[in-house]
Design an enzyme around this catalytic site. Structure first.
Site, mmCIF file in Angstrom:
data_model
loop_
_atom_site.group_PDB
_atom_site.id
_atom_site.type_symbol
_atom_site.label_atom_id
_atom_site.label_comp_id
_atom_site.label_asym_id
_atom_site.label_seq_id
_atom_site.Cartn_x
_atom_site.Cartn_y
_atom_site.Cartn_z
ATOM 1 N N HIS A 90 0.822 -1.221 0.000
ATOM 2 C CA HIS A 90 0.000 0.000 0.000
ATOM 3 C C HIS A 90 0.853 1.267 0.000
ATOM 4 C CE1 HIS A 90 -3.757 -2.314 1.690
ATOM 5 N NE2 HIS A 90 -3.529 -2.552 0.406
ATOM 6 N N CYS A 98 4.661 12.008 -8.105
ATOM 7 C CA CYS A 98 4.238 13.170 -8.898
ATOM 8 C C CYS A 98 3.236 12.714 -9.953
ATOM 9 C CB CYS A 98 5.441 13.839 -9.573
ATOM 10 S SG CYS A 98 4.923 15.191 -10.665
ATOM 11 N N CYS A 143 7.362 19.616 -8.250
ATOM 12 C CA CYS A 143 8.102 18.347 -8.318
ATOM 13 C C CYS A 143 9.567 18.656 -8.639
ATOM 14 C CB CYS A 143 7.483 17.478 -9.413
ATOM 15 S SG CYS A 143 8.482 16.028 -9.836
ATOM 16 N N LEU A 192 -5.119 -9.553 17.689
ATOM 17 C CA LEU A 192 -5.683 -9.308 19.003
ATOM 18 C C LEU A 192 -6.991 -10.077 19.164
ATOM 19 C CD1 LEU A 192 -4.751 -7.528 21.332
ATOM 20 C CD2 LEU A 192 -6.067 -5.637 20.349
ATOM 21 N N GLU A 193 -7.716 -10.181 18.062
ATOM 22 C CA GLU A 193 -9.019 -10.859 18.072
ATOM 23 C C GLU A 193 -9.258 -11.435 16.680
ATOM 24 O OE1 GLU A 193 -11.325 -7.476 19.151
ATOM 25 O OE2 GLU A 193 -11.352 -6.686 17.111
HETATM 26 C C1 BJW Z 1 -3.782 -5.888 16.885
HETATM 27 C C2 BJW Z 1 -3.341 -5.048 17.860
HETATM 28 C C3 BJW Z 1 -2.260 -5.477 18.591
HETATM 29 C C4 BJW Z 1 -4.975 -4.089 16.983
HETATM 30 N N1 BJW Z 1 -1.711 -6.652 18.316
HETATM 31 N N2 BJW Z 1 -3.231 -7.061 16.613
HETATM 32 C C5 BJW Z 1 -12.615 -7.739 -3.662
HETATM 33 C C6 BJW Z 1 -11.446 -8.001 -4.364
HETATM 34 C C7 BJW Z 1 -10.570 -6.971 -4.695
HETATM 35 C C8 BJW Z 1 -10.850 -5.654 -4.338
HETATM 36 C C9 BJW Z 1 -12.028 -5.381 -3.640
HETATM 37 C C10 BJW Z 1 -12.889 -6.414 -3.310
HETATM 38 N N3 BJW Z 1 -13.942 -5.895 -2.635
HETATM 39 C C11 BJW Z 1 -13.747 -4.557 -2.530
HETATM 40 C C12 BJW Z 1 -12.600 -4.206 -3.132
HETATM 41 C C13 BJW Z 1 -12.088 -2.796 -3.232
HETATM 42 C C14 BJW Z 1 -11.283 -2.279 -2.061
HETATM 43 C C15 BJW Z 1 -11.692 -2.922 -0.760
HETATM 44 O O1 BJW Z 1 -11.105 -3.876 -0.296
HETATM 45 N N4 BJW Z 1 -12.701 -2.394 -0.085
HETATM 46 C C16 BJW Z 1 -13.129 -2.957 1.184
HETATM 47 C C17 BJW Z 1 -13.403 -1.845 2.162
HETATM 48 C C18 BJW Z 1 -14.295 -3.891 0.931
HETATM 49 N N5 BJW Z 1 -9.891 -2.500 -2.319
HETATM 50 C C19 BJW Z 1 -9.182 -1.637 -3.044
HETATM 51 O O2 BJW Z 1 -9.682 -0.639 -3.535
HETATM 52 C C20 BJW Z 1 -7.724 -1.959 -3.273
HETATM 53 N N6 BJW Z 1 -7.436 -1.961 -4.646
HETATM 54 C C21 BJW Z 1 -7.931 -2.891 -5.480
HETATM 55 O O3 BJW Z 1 -8.640 -3.792 -5.091
HETATM 56 O O4 BJW Z 1 -7.509 -2.762 -6.778
HETATM 57 C C22 BJW Z 1 -8.010 -3.719 -7.724
HETATM 58 C C23 BJW Z 1 -6.978 -4.762 -8.048
HETATM 59 C C24 BJW Z 1 -6.345 -5.460 -7.048
HETATM 60 C C25 BJW Z 1 -5.404 -6.443 -7.358
HETATM 61 C C26 BJW Z 1 -5.104 -6.715 -8.651
HETATM 62 C C27 BJW Z 1 -5.735 -6.009 -9.666
HETATM 63 C C28 BJW Z 1 -6.671 -5.030 -9.359
HETATM 64 C C29 BJW Z 1 -6.824 -0.886 -2.623
HETATM 65 C C30 BJW Z 1 -6.941 -0.876 -1.146
HETATM 66 C C31 BJW Z 1 -6.117 0.270 -0.583
HETATM 67 C C32 BJW Z 1 -6.277 0.399 0.919
HETATM 68 N N7 BJW Z 1 -5.716 1.610 1.356
HETATM 69 C C33 BJW Z 1 -5.622 1.854 2.795
HETATM 70 C C34 BJW Z 1 -5.065 3.264 2.975
HETATM 71 C C35 BJW Z 1 -3.592 3.283 2.595
HETATM 72 C C36 BJW Z 1 -2.921 4.542 2.974
HETATM 73 C C37 BJW Z 1 -3.114 4.883 4.440
HETATM 74 O O5 BJW Z 1 -2.568 4.193 5.322
HETATM 75 O O6 BJW Z 1 -3.786 5.879 4.674
HETATM 76 O O7 BJW Z 1 -4.780 0.877 3.402
HETATM 77 S S1 BJW Z 1 -7.170 1.639 3.662
HETATM 78 C C38 BJW Z 1 -6.447 0.947 5.115
HETATM 79 O O8 BJW Z 1 -6.891 -0.430 5.262
HETATM 80 C C39 BJW Z 1 -4.942 0.868 4.825
HETATM 81 C C40 BJW Z 1 -4.600 -0.464 5.395
HETATM 82 O O9 BJW Z 1 -3.374 -0.938 4.849
HETATM 83 C C41 BJW Z 1 -5.784 -1.301 5.038
HETATM 84 C C42 BJW Z 1 -5.931 -2.533 5.886
HETATM 85 O O10 BJW Z 1 -6.135 -2.215 7.219
HETATM 86 P P1 BJW Z 1 -5.524 -3.121 8.376
HETATM 87 O O11 BJW Z 1 -4.050 -3.045 8.366
HETATM 88 O O12 BJW Z 1 -6.114 -4.468 8.319
HETATM 89 O O13 BJW Z 1 -6.005 -2.305 9.680
HETATM 90 P P2 BJW Z 1 -7.401 -2.445 10.498
HETATM 91 O O14 BJW Z 1 -7.501 -1.260 11.354
HETATM 92 O O15 BJW Z 1 -8.506 -2.740 9.597
HETATM 93 O O16 BJW Z 1 -7.169 -3.751 11.385
HETATM 94 C C43 BJW Z 1 -6.194 -3.751 12.415
HETATM 95 C C44 BJW Z 1 -6.156 -5.156 12.985
HETATM 96 O O17 BJW Z 1 -5.133 -5.186 13.975
HETATM 97 C C45 BJW Z 1 -7.461 -5.576 13.690
HETATM 98 O O18 BJW Z 1 -7.795 -6.890 13.268
HETATM 99 C C46 BJW Z 1 -7.115 -5.574 15.177
HETATM 100 O O19 BJW Z 1 -7.760 -6.616 15.903
HETATM 101 C C47 BJW Z 1 -5.637 -5.825 15.140
HETATM 102 N N8 BJW Z 1 -4.914 -5.244 16.261
HETATM 103 N N9 BJW Z 1 -4.200 -3.910 17.868
HETATM 104 C C48 BJW Z 1 -2.272 -7.419 17.320
HETATM 105 N N10 BJW Z 1 -1.778 -4.720 19.610
#
Ligand code: BJW
Length: 232
Positions: free
Chosen positions: A108, A116, A135, A202-203
């Site tokens: 990501h 740019c 840029c 965590l869960e």
């Molecule tokens: C602990 C803890 C502790 C807490 N110890 N654990 C089906 C197939 C493909 C795509 C899609 C699909 N359905 C929908 C889509 C589109 C979309 C999507 O997924 N939407 C969903 C909301 C449904 N996906 C996209 O748009 C992606 N692109 C795409 O699919 O392109 C098409 C394509 C793909 C592949 C090939 C060809 C074409 C892009 C997704 C981009 C996500 N961007 C973000 C922002 C990035 C910049 C930023 O940081 O601001 O990425 S969103 C945000 O979520 C960020 C993260 O990387 C991402 C995941 O979040 P993460 O890391 O899981 O965090 P949390 O908060 O959700 O979870 C934290 C976890 O930690 C929890 O489980 C806690 O329990 C745990 N935890 N404390 C251990 N101490």
């Protein structure tokens, strides 16, 4: 042994960087459609820059924790035995690198890099970004954005990720909610390939039922325990 580790926000949570989807997570306070989509950036680039400038400063003030260091140890010790760690992170922070991990796949993107939109150049960028900045490569203003992957954009390195999954002996997902694709689909792909899978969180995540094994607790405890077991 080849280990594919996918990390998410939970691995950096105990370093003080917020997760996205917890009760007080980033997406409960900020609108992802406004701040983490190309359309949101086009509509209000200043607001997007403010959001990421704050997070870039928070990252600089944070330090890697025991989970990051344990993954570095795993990389070093697997390589010494002829094995490999493919460390694929969804995180845009640099805490894996600052813990000493040498090869980190940022699917990501990275908050300490800028892209740019005019010339496509990607470069290290640790300062605040602003709408009026030019840029350094093409000289045009208004096109610099954080080099991160927003909703609707294709994550970086999907071909390399698929290749690494295909040759892995173990898939481990650490601190990720399993709610964002394509990363959330890796466990199903690993299952199709017959690779053992483990969730460390965590869960239970949204895709917990797809993992063969699970280890629940704070990453600073579970990840060092897992690494000790894998190296044991
Ligand atoms: C602990 C803890 C502790 C807490 N110890 N654990 C089906 C197939 C493909 C795509 C899609 C699909 N359905 C929908 C889509 C589109 C979309 C999507 O997924 N939407 C969903 C909301 C449904 N996906 C996209 O748009 C992606 N692109 C795409 O699919 O392109 C098409 C394509 C793909 C592949 C090939 C060809 C074409 C892009 C997704 C981009 C996500 N961007 C973000 C922002 C990035 C910049 C930023 O940081 O601001 O990425 S969103 C945000 O979520 C960020 C993260 O990387 C991402 C995941 O979040 P993460 O890391 O899981 O965090 P949390 O908060 O959700 O979870 C934290 C976890 O930690 C929890 O489980 C806690 O329990 C745990 N935890 N404390 C251990 N101490």
């Amino acid at each position: 042994m080849k280990v594919f580790a996918l990390t998410g926000a939970g691995v950096s949570a105990e370093s003080g960087l917020g997760t996205f989807r917890s009760v007080d997570g980033l997406w409960s306070r900020f609108d992802p459609m406004r701040l983490a989509t190309p359309e949101g950036f086009a509509a209000d680039p200043a607001a997007v820059h403010e959001f990421y400038n704050l997070r870039r400063r928070n990252m600089a003030a944070a330090a890697p924790n025991a989970a990051h260091f344990a993954l570095t140890e795993l990389e070093t010790r697997l390589e010494a035995r002829g094995g490999e760690l493919f460390l694929c992170t969804q995180n845009i922070d640099d805490l894996h690198e600052r813990a000493g991990s040498r090869r980190v796949w940022h699917m990501h993107g990275e908050i300490a890099r800028a892209l740019c939109l005019h010339c496509g150049t990607r470069r290290d960028w640790r300062e605040d970004l602003a709408v009026g900045l030019a840029c350094p490569r093409c000289g045009r203003a208004g096109g610099l954005r954080p080099d991160v992957v927003w909703f609707g954009e294709v994550p970086y390195g999907m071909e390399e990720i698929e290749a690494a999954l295909e040759t892995a002996d173990l898939f481990v997902a650490i601190g990720t909610s399993g709610s964002v694709y394509p990363a959330a689909g890796f466990v199903a792909r690993a299952g199709d390939l017959g690779i053992p899978t483990m969730e460390v969180n965590l869960e239970p995540s949204d895709v917990a039922g797809l993992f063969g094994e699970s280890l629940y607790g704070p990453a600073t405890e579970t990840v060092p325990a897992l690494v000790a077991r894998l190296l044991g």
